[in-house]
Design an enzyme around this catalytic site. Structure first.
Site, PDB file in Angstrom:
ATOM      1  N   LYS A  61       0.819  -1.221   0.000  1.00 47.59           N
ATOM      2  CA  LYS A  61       0.000   0.000   0.000  1.00 47.59           C
ATOM      3  C   LYS A  61       0.856   1.276   0.000  1.00 47.59           C
ATOM      4  O   LYS A  61       0.417   2.316  -0.462  1.00 47.59           O
ATOM      5  CB  LYS A  61      -0.959   0.007   1.195  1.00 47.59           C
ATOM      6  CG  LYS A  61      -2.082  -1.020   1.061  1.00 47.59           C
ATOM      7  CD  LYS A  61      -3.108  -0.871   2.152  1.00 47.59           C
ATOM      8  CE  LYS A  61      -4.165  -1.953   2.073  1.00 47.59           C
ATOM      9  NZ  LYS A  61      -5.232  -1.784   3.049  1.00 47.59           N
ATOM     10  N   ASP A  77     -10.144   2.695   1.997  1.00 51.44           N
ATOM     11  CA  ASP A  77     -10.379   2.091   3.317  1.00 51.44           C
ATOM     12  C   ASP A  77     -11.063   3.097   4.231  1.00 51.44           C
ATOM     13  O   ASP A  77     -11.990   2.760   4.977  1.00 51.44           O
ATOM     14  CB  ASP A  77      -9.042   1.700   3.976  1.00 51.44           C
ATOM     15  CG  ASP A  77      -8.507   0.382   3.419  1.00 51.44           C
ATOM     16  OD1 ASP A  77      -9.306  -0.409   2.897  1.00 51.44           O
ATOM     17  OD2 ASP A  77      -7.285   0.164   3.505  1.00 51.44           O
ATOM     18  N   GLY A  83      -3.706   0.312  18.160  1.00 48.40           N
ATOM     19  CA  GLY A  83      -2.841  -0.019  17.030  1.00 48.40           C
ATOM     20  C   GLY A  83      -2.344   1.253  16.367  1.00 48.40           C
ATOM     21  O   GLY A  83      -2.962   2.324  16.499  1.00 48.40           O
ATOM     22  N   ALA A  84      -1.217   1.109  15.659  1.00 51.09           N
ATOM     23  CA  ALA A  84      -0.675   2.271  14.936  1.00 51.09           C
ATOM     24  C   ALA A  84      -0.028   1.796  13.637  1.00 51.09           C
ATOM     25  O   ALA A  84       1.020   2.289  13.231  1.00 51.09           O
ATOM     26  CB  ALA A  84       0.320   3.020  15.816  1.00 51.09           C
ATOM     27  N   GLY A 134      -0.907   0.622   9.373  1.00 51.44           N
ATOM     28  CA  GLY A 134      -1.506   1.317   8.238  1.00 51.44           C
ATOM     29  C   GLY A 134      -2.988   1.589   8.435  1.00 51.44           C
ATOM     30  O   GLY A 134      -3.476   2.693   8.154  1.00 51.44           O
ATOM     31  N   ALA A 135      -3.732   0.599   8.939  1.00 48.62           N
ATOM     32  CA  ALA A 135      -5.178   0.762   9.104  1.00 48.62           C
ATOM     33  C   ALA A 135      -5.476   1.806  10.182  1.00 48.62           C
ATOM     34  O   ALA A 135      -6.369   2.652  10.015  1.00 48.62           O
ATOM     35  CB  ALA A 135      -5.811  -0.571   9.472  1.00 48.62           C
TER      36      ALA A 135
HETATM   37  P1  NAP Z   1      -0.134  -3.472  10.466  1.00 49.74           P
HETATM   38  O1  NAP Z   1       0.272  -2.229   9.727  1.00 49.74           O
HETATM   39  O2  NAP Z   1       0.731  -4.670  10.369  1.00 49.74           O
HETATM   40  O3  NAP Z   1      -0.289  -3.087  12.021  1.00 49.74           O
HETATM   41  C1  NAP Z   1      -0.453  -4.067  12.991  1.00 49.74           C
HETATM   42  C2  NAP Z   1      -0.779  -3.428  14.340  1.00 49.74           C
HETATM   43  O4  NAP Z   1      -1.034  -4.483  15.274  1.00 49.74           O
HETATM   44  C3  NAP Z   1       0.358  -2.608  14.922  1.00 49.74           C
HETATM   45  O5  NAP Z   1      -0.170  -1.530  15.616  1.00 49.74           O
HETATM   46  C4  NAP Z   1       1.031  -3.600  15.876  1.00 49.74           C
HETATM   47  O6  NAP Z   1       1.714  -3.010  16.948  1.00 49.74           O
HETATM   48  C5  NAP Z   1      -0.181  -4.316  16.416  1.00 49.74           C
HETATM   49  N1  NAP Z   1       0.190  -5.605  16.974  1.00 49.74           N
HETATM   50  C6  NAP Z   1       0.576  -6.715  16.306  1.00 49.74           C
HETATM   51  N2  NAP Z   1       0.880  -7.697  17.186  1.00 49.74           N
HETATM   52  C7  NAP Z   1       0.676  -7.197  18.426  1.00 49.74           C
HETATM   53  C8  NAP Z   1       0.816  -7.719  19.747  1.00 49.74           C
HETATM   54  N3  NAP Z   1       1.221  -8.969  19.962  1.00 49.74           N
HETATM   55  N4  NAP Z   1       0.498  -6.915  20.794  1.00 49.74           N
HETATM   56  C9  NAP Z   1       0.074  -5.655  20.586  1.00 49.74           C
HETATM   57  N5  NAP Z   1      -0.062  -5.097  19.370  1.00 49.74           N
HETATM   58  C10 NAP Z   1       0.250  -5.857  18.294  1.00 49.74           C
HETATM   59  O7  NAP Z   1      -1.576  -3.955  10.047  1.00 49.74           O
HETATM   60  P2  NAP Z   1      -2.763  -3.062   9.378  1.00 49.74           P
HETATM   61  O8  NAP Z   1      -2.618  -3.065   7.908  1.00 49.74           O
HETATM   62  O9  NAP Z   1      -2.821  -1.769  10.091  1.00 49.74           O
HETATM   63  O10 NAP Z   1      -4.047  -3.945   9.731  1.00 49.74           O
HETATM   64  C11 NAP Z   1      -4.520  -4.056  11.059  1.00 49.74           C
HETATM   65  C12 NAP Z   1      -5.779  -4.914  11.102  1.00 49.74           C
HETATM   66  O11 NAP Z   1      -6.830  -4.258  10.388  1.00 49.74           O
HETATM   67  C13 NAP Z   1      -5.592  -6.261  10.421  1.00 49.74           C
HETATM   68  O12 NAP Z   1      -6.163  -7.252  11.223  1.00 49.74           O
HETATM   69  C14 NAP Z   1      -6.335  -6.130   9.109  1.00 49.74           C
HETATM   70  O13 NAP Z   1      -6.889  -7.369   8.712  1.00 49.74           O
HETATM   71  C15 NAP Z   1      -7.431  -5.145   9.488  1.00 49.74           C
HETATM   72  N6  NAP Z   1      -7.923  -4.386   8.306  1.00 49.74           N
HETATM   73  C16 NAP Z   1      -9.226  -4.540   7.931  1.00 49.74           C
HETATM   74  C17 NAP Z   1      -9.726  -3.850   6.840  1.00 49.74           C
HETATM   75  C18 NAP Z   1     -11.172  -4.032   6.441  1.00 49.74           C
HETATM   76  O14 NAP Z   1     -11.550  -3.683   5.323  1.00 49.74           O
HETATM   77  N7  NAP Z   1     -12.012  -4.530   7.315  1.00 49.74           N
HETATM   78  C19 NAP Z   1      -8.896  -2.984   6.110  1.00 49.74           C
HETATM   79  C20 NAP Z   1      -7.572  -2.837   6.527  1.00 49.74           C
HETATM   80  C21 NAP Z   1      -7.094  -3.543   7.622  1.00 49.74           C
HETATM   81  P3  NAP Z   1       3.282  -2.655  16.821  1.00 49.74           P
HETATM   82  O15 NAP Z   1       3.367  -1.412  16.024  1.00 49.74           O
HETATM   83  O16 NAP Z   1       3.723  -2.501  18.229  1.00 49.74           O
HETATM   84  O17 NAP Z   1       3.943  -3.818  16.138  1.00 49.74           O
END
Ligand code: NAP
Length: 463
Positions: A73, A109, A133-134, A136-137
């Protein structure tokens, strides 16, 4: 799409890695089918070093539009002709739209989530929002909260530096310090609720469904509305904790739906009506909630659901009458529930009961109240329970079967036959849309109907 692929078929697609489990083809190919557009949507797995090449190649091949998913992305931005300002501020693009000389990048999104929460009557203006969380989403959600003028936004992350970076860049972008970054473990320092909480971490995602960032009941007692961006499982542990503490919870499936719909609208310069969006949602819902092995009987009162349902017990099914189930659960009759709490309360209980049955019912035949499928959410839950059969009966047959029954409140009126006609005309298309099979019942004996349902079912499922 109607008909065959031909010289005019337009291609749309998705680039990412991996892409094998994506649900985007369900959204876009259903939209092609419902709008009658001559288009096909295909996922393409792309290697990291080939992202730019893939984008330029797609443009050269006249591909109408692309979605971009994890992990490209951000990486895709350098291959674009231009980027929409909101996507640039978020630093992530998930939709490529053709423009003069190359693709323009958008982030759907964020508006997708806005449409998803608006469709549930949730507004952000003036609210206190907590974002977990911090990644991309979370950044897209934080941008949305700023855009929609949430009053205070707390961004909590395990790695606080990432939360700080987002807060700094978006506070600067909007010219106000609306976002406060925090480390997750500091959550007890948050002001008391009510909050709207967005769960934007990957914790709780299938198959690690028992995980959640914060377990503390206090946190959930402050959460009036909890929105988890995850949609698999349909009810995450986070959502369960929100509901247990008395809040409302929503998953990310509608966000997924609307980000796809907005991309489709951008590619095709069209507007998808809400009714069509609901139909696409039905398909998405079915894709993530495969049907159980139950038999579900729907139809108007007097269509024979109970009698046929009991007759199906001979094939080894347990019988459940959902109205009786509700009465047992509530400890009072449905008439009393209506009198004491009103219809809205009853309908909410009905939906809760169907959700409950989806998790704990197997190999049963369910006879369902005549009004149950009228709620779209219920119709989805019925299809999740199992194969839905609509027992059809004409006005005359219904009248013959129940005309003399004085226990039917809906028929306690001056012209009951007219009332049956009126209700049936309104309900028939809803029953037809909710069911997979229509079973005529007029002039037939119960055994024959039960046999048809059972044999059709076992043949189709190869039992
Ligand atoms: P990402 O960029 O990989 O971010 C992951 C986040 O989860 C980070 O804040 C990370 O914290 C945290 N995390 C991971 N493992 C952890 C743990 N053990 N303890 C605490 N925090 C933890 O992922 P993303 O793209 O933002 O996506 C996040 C979620 O949103 C995913 O589940 C995705 O499927 C969902 N999503 C859904 C849609 C939809 O259309 N419904 C669209 C986009 C995303 P750190 O920074 O500390 O590692």
């Amino acid at each position: 799409m109607k008909g065959q692929i031909d010289g005019n078929t337009r291609l749309m697609g998705l680039i990412g890695n991996p892409v094998a489990h994506t649900l985007s083809p369900v959204i876009h190919n259903t939209l092609n089918e419902l709008t009658g557009r001559n288009g096909v949507y295909v996922p393409f797995p792309v290697q990291e070093e080939a992202v730019g090449l893939a984008v330029r190649g797609a443009y050269a091949l006249d591909i109408l539009g692309l979605n971009v998913t994890v992990p490209y992305k951000q990486a895709v931005i350098s291959a674009l002709q231009s980027v929409d300002p909101a996507a640039a501020a978020i630093g992530a693009v998930n939709t490529l739209v053709r423009s003069e000389g190359g693709y323009k990048g958008y982030n759907t999104d964020m508006p997708g989530l806005l449409r998803a929460i608006s469709s549930e009557g949730i507004q952000l203006k003036g609210k206190t929002v907590v974002i977990l969380g911090a990644g991309g989403a979370a950044k897209a959600v934080a941008y949305l909260c700023m855009q929609e003028k949430a009053e205070r936004i707390y961004l909590l992350n395990r790695t606080v530096e990432r939360a700080r970076d987002i807060a700094e860049s978006l506070n600067r972008c909007f010219g106000r310090s609306g976002i406060t970054p925090m480390e997750v473990k500091e959550y007890r320092q948050l002001p008391e609720g009510p909050w709207i909480v967005f769960q934007c971490t990957t914790l709780g995602l299938y198959p690690e469904t028992k995980r959640v960032v914060i377990e503390d009941t206090w946190f959930y007692q402050q959460t009036a509305i909890g929105i988890d961006l995850i949609y698999n499982p349909a009810k995450t542990l986070f959502m369960q904790l929100v509901e247990k503490a008395g809040g409302r919870a929503q998953n990310g499936l509608k966000m997924l739906l609307y980000q796809g719909i907005i991309a489709y609208e951008l590619w095709n310069h069209t507007e998808i009506p809400e009714e069509m969006a609901e139909q696409v949602y039905d398909r998405l819902y079915e894709a993530v909630h495969p049907a159980g092995d139950n038999i579900v009987l729907i139809g108007f009162m007097g269509s024979g659901k109970t009698t046929v349902g009991h007759r199906l017990e001979q094939y080894g099914y347990s019988f459940i009458d959902t109205d009786a189930y509700i009465e047992a659960r509530e400890g009072r009759s449905i008439t009393r529930i209506f009198e004491e709490e009103g219809e809205e309360y009853f309908r909410n209980v009905e939906t809760e009961v169907l959700s409950e049955l989806c998790t704990n019912t197997k190999h049963s035949v369910l006879s369902v109240g005549g009004g149950t499928p009228l709620r779209r959410e219920n119709a989805r839950l019925l299809r999740e329970l199992g194969e839905v059969f609509y027992l059809e009966a004409s006005e005359e047959e219904i009248w013959k079967r129940i005309g003399a029954d004085t226990n039917r409140p809906l028929l306690q009126c001056e012209q009951p036959m007219e009332r049956i006609k009126e209700l049936l005309a309104a309900r028939r298309p809803i029953y037809e849309a909710a069911a997979r099979y229509r079973i005529p019942t007029g002039g037939r004996v119960i055994d024959e109907i039960a046999k048809e349902i059972y044999h059709d079912r076992t043949e189709r499922n190869g039992i």
